[in-house]
Enzyme design. Sequence first.
Site, PDB file in Angstrom:
ATOM      1  N   ASP A  43      37.316 -41.777 -16.476  1.00  9.92           N
ATOM      2  CA  ASP A  43      37.519 -40.792 -17.547  1.00  9.92           C
ATOM      3  C   ASP A  43      39.000 -40.616 -17.902  1.00  9.92           C
ATOM      4  OD1 ASP A  43      34.683 -40.184 -17.269  1.00  9.92           O
ATOM      5  OD2 ASP A  43      35.252 -39.051 -15.492  1.00  9.92           O
ATOM      6  N   GLY A  45      40.593 -42.297 -20.295  1.00  8.86           N
ATOM      7  CA  GLY A  45      40.877 -42.604 -21.697  1.00  8.86           C
ATOM      8  C   GLY A  45      41.092 -44.090 -21.920  1.00  8.86           C
ATOM      9  N   HIS A  71      32.505 -44.713 -22.700  1.00 10.86           N
ATOM     10  CA  HIS A  71      33.745 -44.715 -23.474  1.00 10.86           C
ATOM     11  C   HIS A  71      33.477 -44.070 -24.823  1.00 10.86           C
ATOM     12  CE1 HIS A  71      35.555 -48.491 -21.317  1.00 10.86           C
ATOM     13  NE2 HIS A  71      35.417 -47.453 -20.526  1.00 10.86           N
ATOM     14  N   ASP A 365      48.823 -33.611 -23.913  1.00 10.27           N
ATOM     15  CA  ASP A 365      48.727 -32.359 -24.692  1.00 10.27           C
ATOM     16  C   ASP A 365      47.949 -31.256 -23.966  1.00 10.27           C
ATOM     17  OD1 ASP A 365      46.666 -34.382 -25.310  1.00 10.27           O
ATOM     18  OD2 ASP A 365      45.720 -32.759 -26.434  1.00 10.27           O
TER      19      ASP A 365
END
Length: 457
Positions: A43, A45, A71, A365
């Site tokens: 997980d 990315g 994905h 972020d």
Amino acid sequence: MSGTRASNDRPPGTGGVKRGRLQQEAAATGSRVTVVLGAQWGDEGKGKVVDLLATDADIVSRCQGGNNAGHTVVVDGKEYDFHLLPSGIINTKAVSFIGNGVVIHLPGLFEEAEKNEKKGLKDWEKRLIISDRAHLVFDFHQAVDGLQEVQRQAQEGKNIGTTKKGIGPTYSSKAARTGLRICDLLSDFDEFSARFKNLAHQHQSMFPTLEIDVEGQLKRLKGFAERIRPMVRDGVYFMYEALHGPPKKVLVEGANAALLDIDFGTYPFVTSSNCTVGGVCTGLGIPPQNIGDVYGVVKAYTTRVGIGAFPTEQINEIGDLLQNRGHEWGVTTGRKRRCGWLDLMILRYAHMVNGFTALALTKLDILDVLSEIKVGISYKLNGKRIPYFPANQEILQKVEVEYETLPGWKADTTGARKWEDLPPQAQSYVRFVENHMGVAVKWVGVGKSRESMIQLF
């Protein structure tokens, strides 16, 4: 010996010429594949990094795992979910290849393709090639996966937390040499049926409550055989041709991640295949010299699904904040992910095994709102610092993490599109990871879209 010449008694000059040519041929190793691998517990990315690289790839391949991977790729505001199909299938100019190391559930493959077709994926079957050596996942493998979890829960009071997609039982059949492959399905169907029945009966003898509609499944499989026949090739020959013909950009999309690897992961809470770089060679049938760049994908914090040791886990408001801001739910299972600080011991270990040439640091972020951020830099066991990552789960549960505290940036990074747009403290966080790892960060992710991956070099 008259009339014959001993092999070491060649006319002058002939041996040297031949050896020189062979050396030149050996030097021409062909194209090198670019590999994208998860560096934590999955997980991270990876799909986004693959999607970025797949835009100019000629071939995008999967080498291990099955539809237990998940994905998500966002293109033009549309969210595609991939489990078995390489996420490069979105690129209409690329060929997608499912290698021999992948285990394939045919109903799942077509169901996934049809779901994505509704979102706008076109002509995927013209761009997909499947290795004839890939093993098949049957419905009863999936049923057994669920039964085994129930057994583990009853006997040990804990389960592995599998996706119940039949991956482990299929790799078990493969290792026991009773598995069936794509090439078996496409040859003599009577022979295939006999072996299928044997395999079904074996599983029923181990799990007496298991019900299998043998004839119904065989009928469905016969239908799938005709649908996939045009897509199937000899995978080894396909990859050899791809790497030794006109230069091609070949991308390998790793599923799962380093700490879920059957050999190097946090065993037994792992998947059933090699999701480290060695799995690329064995899962595609290519030699090590054809491995080029190996990109490690790292989330800016750490997550884990299911049980097992997790040294930097935060079971507090920090963990909740990361979970909520990061929308940490599994793509395949919908399960809530456990969250914690970034752990550099894990990353250094993943780098030892994989030899990353660069990193992608994603979801930076999510840390935007924190005034200070901790990073796990080393482990202590019984008060002594240890330089290695412990193999034993009980020992890993006991390690004490040493943290370094870095200042947060308390600013929104989601609009950043180049390195200079990031706040100085965010830049420092990235550089801190690089310096501790000794590996450069090539991308920084600050959002879901393709545009939110900042490329540094």
